[in-house]
Design a protein around this motif. Structure first.
Motif, short mmCIF file in Angstrom:
data_model
loop_
_atom_site.label_atom_id
_atom_site.label_comp_id
_atom_site.label_asym_id
_atom_site.label_seq_id
_atom_site.Cartn_x
_atom_site.Cartn_y
_atom_site.Cartn_z
N TYR A 242 0.83 -1.21 0.00
CA TYR A 242 0.00 0.00 0.00
C TYR A 242 0.87 1.26 0.00
O TYR A 242 0.52 2.26 -0.64
CB TYR A 242 -0.99 -0.02 1.17
CG TYR A 242 -2.09 -1.04 0.93
CD1 TYR A 242 -3.03 -0.85 -0.08
CD2 TYR A 242 -2.16 -2.22 1.67
CE1 TYR A 242 -4.02 -1.79 -0.34
CE2 TYR A 242 -3.16 -3.17 1.42
CZ TYR A 242 -4.08 -2.95 0.42
OH TYR A 242 -5.04 -3.88 0.16
N ILE A 246 0.56 4.03 -2.91
CA ILE A 246 0.34 5.46 -2.63
C ILE A 246 1.37 6.28 -3.41
O ILE A 246 1.03 7.28 -4.06
CB ILE A 246 0.42 5.73 -1.11
CG1 ILE A 246 -0.82 5.18 -0.42
CG2 ILE A 246 0.58 7.23 -0.82
CD1 ILE A 246 -0.78 5.21 1.11
N SER A 272 -5.61 -5.35 4.29
CA SER A 272 -4.18 -5.26 4.61
C SER A 272 -3.87 -6.16 5.79
O SER A 272 -4.66 -6.25 6.74
CB SER A 272 -3.81 -3.81 4.96
OG SER A 272 -2.46 -3.76 5.39
N HIS A 282 -3.28 4.07 6.25
CA HIS A 282 -4.71 3.77 6.17
C HIS A 282 -5.48 5.02 5.73
O HIS A 282 -6.29 4.99 4.79
CB HIS A 282 -5.16 3.31 7.57
CG HIS A 282 -6.50 2.67 7.63
ND1 HIS A 282 -7.66 3.34 7.34
CD2 HIS A 282 -6.88 1.41 7.97
CE1 HIS A 282 -8.69 2.53 7.50
NE2 HIS A 282 -8.24 1.35 7.89
N TRP A 285 -4.72 6.27 2.15
CA TRP A 285 -5.36 5.43 1.12
C TRP A 285 -6.84 5.83 0.95
O TRP A 285 -7.36 5.90 -0.16
CB TRP A 285 -5.23 3.94 1.47
CG TRP A 285 -5.66 3.07 0.34
CD1 TRP A 285 -6.80 2.36 0.24
CD2 TRP A 285 -4.95 2.87 -0.90
NE1 TRP A 285 -6.87 1.72 -0.97
CE2 TRP A 285 -5.74 2.03 -1.69
CE3 TRP A 285 -3.74 3.34 -1.41
CZ2 TRP A 285 -5.36 1.61 -2.97
CZ3 TRP A 285 -3.35 2.94 -2.68
CH2 TRP A 285 -4.15 2.09 -3.45
N THR A 289 -8.43 7.15 -2.53
CA THR A 289 -9.30 6.24 -3.30
C THR A 289 -10.73 6.14 -2.77
O THR A 289 -11.58 5.55 -3.43
CB THR A 289 -8.73 4.80 -3.29
OG1 THR A 289 -8.79 4.32 -1.95
CG2 THR A 289 -7.29 4.76 -3.79
#
Ligand code: MCA
Ligand code: AMP
Length: 495
Positions: A242, A246, A272, A282, A285, A289
């Motif tokens: 992740y 990013i 995750s 977290h 993200w 998105t």
């Protein structure tokens, strides 16, 4: 004839597509047929492999699953080994498990052939065999199914033994919690010698009748192209991935970024795990998105234990509540079961998902269970407003880098073989990309010079690349306590 759970499940969606690769599609029926044929090759006239250990060395994909099911259907125990491991690491897993054969794809078979010849092991190229399927043994779920090597508090990895019943329980729990559907489509880019790739992605997808798109490794451009094309409903990865995604989204041109964001936003669930997901990752993200990552907690010995909910609050920095069928408790350092919130304790787990034994290590097995049968994870946690939050590990000798669990002791043992190293101490230091970075403090012989690039190069012939130190300090002496033991918290100060 009663069949093993994954085989019986596969028959229920025989005509569906199990795998899509750039080479084409493979149906569940094709996997069943190929596995029956491979089982016959492995049996070579015997009625049952009777839990003989068979190593599996292949990238994720239909060949891997045909081989896994084939050796299971022949009555064997699967020992998946790491594609990128060094020869000494392969040799350890093969000899410790007492493997009698290795199943490998053609490219891996060429690489491991000299070792198989030296150890006198049968080597079967998964792609080359073509025996017609013969009769196969009747097997019960109580049979041993798998030995997974996991690094930990000992210098050499331990083999975690699970039965078919354990594996079925681990999968069934996730199918229920995350509502896996036959219509799900998921990319698979994680290594196939650990639970995350084997159980959470492959095991669950094939149980549900879903479709997997396999990549030989985390091939970011190829995966992102498929995300843009709306190929997936589900996505499962380690925090490092992740972090990398990013960076990719932030670096993308606006139109490209919008297309990728749309692809991620349409997925029904993104998960995750394998290491702590920083709350900042977290939250970033979600900003990028709109997806709220579902963080969960697991371990090789137990499969998954704790998870944020599919429906409801997914709390950054927390790992949620016990999964269906899994019992979790905290035990304080004074040996008391923690009933109250906000009081830390060691996570202990019980349930049909918990492994049986460390292969050939009865003392280590006994030590890892409480007298009343609960498994001691060695991870500390606290319960806050109903959710568990992981606080750290009891052992300083365990490091998590990019989702891989590593033993500082194993890396130290390798470093001590270096001709210029007299003493060393390995620790994990916080790292934005890897979670923790393997970091070595060394004392050299006669003050010899040693640089990180040369040390990394030297290590790569002995250790898998992800175990190789990323940071190095050369010191005159290591901090030690009155007993002469290196004090690892003080080693941190050296960096
Ligand atoms: C690659 N490198 C690493 C790691 N991976 N260094 C430290 N730690 C790592 N994990 C190094 C390579 O050696 C290379 O160094 C450089 O980084 C770039 O390598 P590359 O292959 O391009 O990296 P990547 O493909 O982007 O790999 C990163 C990764 C990979 C995708 C995050 O590490 C990975 O697949 N991790 C997942 C592991 C996993 O599945 N763990 C689950 C086990 P150089 O430049 O010197 O060559 S835990 C589990 O199963 C439990 C039950 C659970 O809870 O899930
Ligand atoms: P492994 O044995 O390689 O499967 O690694 C299991 C270990 O990974 C656990 O004991 C934890 O230390 C760590 N782990 C897994 N998931 C998480 C998570 N969500 N947060 C923090 N640590 C985790």
């Amino acid at each position: 004839m009663p069949e093993l759970p994954p085989i019986a499940r596969a028959r229920g969606h025989a005509g569906s597509i199990a795998f899509r690769t750039p080479q084409g599609a493979t149906t569940y029926q094709e996997l069943l047929d190929r596995s029956a044929s491979l089982a016959t090759t492995l049996l070579a006239g015997a009625a049952d492999l009777r839990e003989a250990r068979v190593a599996l060395l292949a990238p994720a994909g239909p060949d891997y699953v045909a081989a896994q099911w084939g050796l299971w259907r022949a009555g064997g125990v699967k020992v998946p080994i790491c594609l990128t491991a060094t020869e000494p690491e392969w040799e350890y897993a093969l000899t410790d498990s007492g493997a009698s054969a290795v199943l490998a794809d053609a490219a891996s078979a060429r690489r491991i052939a000299p070792l198989c010849a030296r150890l006198g092991l049968r080597l079967i190229d998964i792609e080359a065999h073509a025996d017609p399927a013969g009769s196969l043994p009747e097997l019960t779920p109580a049979r041993r199914a798998m030995i997974l090597y996991t690094s930990g508090t000992t210098s050499k990895p331990k083999g975690v033994v699970t039965t078919h019943a354990h594996i079925a329980a681990q999968i069934a729990s996730l199918i229920q919690a995350w509502a896996w559907q036959p219509s799900d489509r998921i990319p698979l880019f994680l290594p196939m010698h650990h639970i995350h790739g084997i159980i959470n992605v492959t095991g669950c997808a094939l149980w549900a009748g879903a479709c997997i798109e396999a990549f030989a490794k985390f091939d970011q451009p190829a995966i992102l192209a498929r995300v843009r094309a709306d190929a997936y409903t589900l996505f499962m990865a380690v925090p490092t991935i992740y972090v990398k995604l990013i960076q990719a989204l932030e670096a993308a041109a606006p139109a490209e970024r919008a297309a990728l964001v749309a692809g991620f936003a349409r997925m029904r669930l993104m998960v995750s795990g394998s290491a702590a997901l920083p709350a900042s990752v977290h939250e970033r993200w979600t900003e990028l998105t709109g997806q709220r990552l579902l963080e969960r907690y697991g371990m090789t010995e137990i499969g998954m234990a704790l998870s944020n909910p599919l429906h409801g609050e997914r709390r950054p920095g927390a790992v949620g509540q016990p999964l269906p069928g899994v019992e979790v408790r905290l035990k304080s350092e004074h040996g008391e079961i923690v009933a109250a919130e906000d009081t830390p304790g060691e996570i202990q787990v019980r349930g049909p998902n918990v492994f049986t034994e460390y292969w050939g290590k009865p003392a280590a097995t006994a030590e890892s269970f409480e007298a009343d049968g609960w498994y001691r994870t060695g991870d500390m946690a606290v319960r806050e407003r109903g959710y568990y939050r992981i606080m750290g590990r009891l052992s300083v000798d365990i490091i998590k880098s990019g989702g891989y669990k590593l033993s500082a002791l194993e890396i130290e043992a390798a470093l001590l073989e270096h001709p210029a190293i007299a003493e060393c101490a390995v620790i994990g230091l916080p790292d934005d990309t890897w979670g923790e970075a393997v970091s070595a403090a060394v004392v050299t012989k006669d003050g010899a010079e040693l640089g990180l690039p040369a040390l990394r190069e030297w290590c790569k012939s002995r250790l898998s690349v992800y175990k190789v130190p990323q940071r190095l300090v050369v010191v005159r002496e290591l901090p030690r306590n009155a007993m002469g033991k290196v004090t690892k918290p003080a080693v941190r100060q050296l960096f």
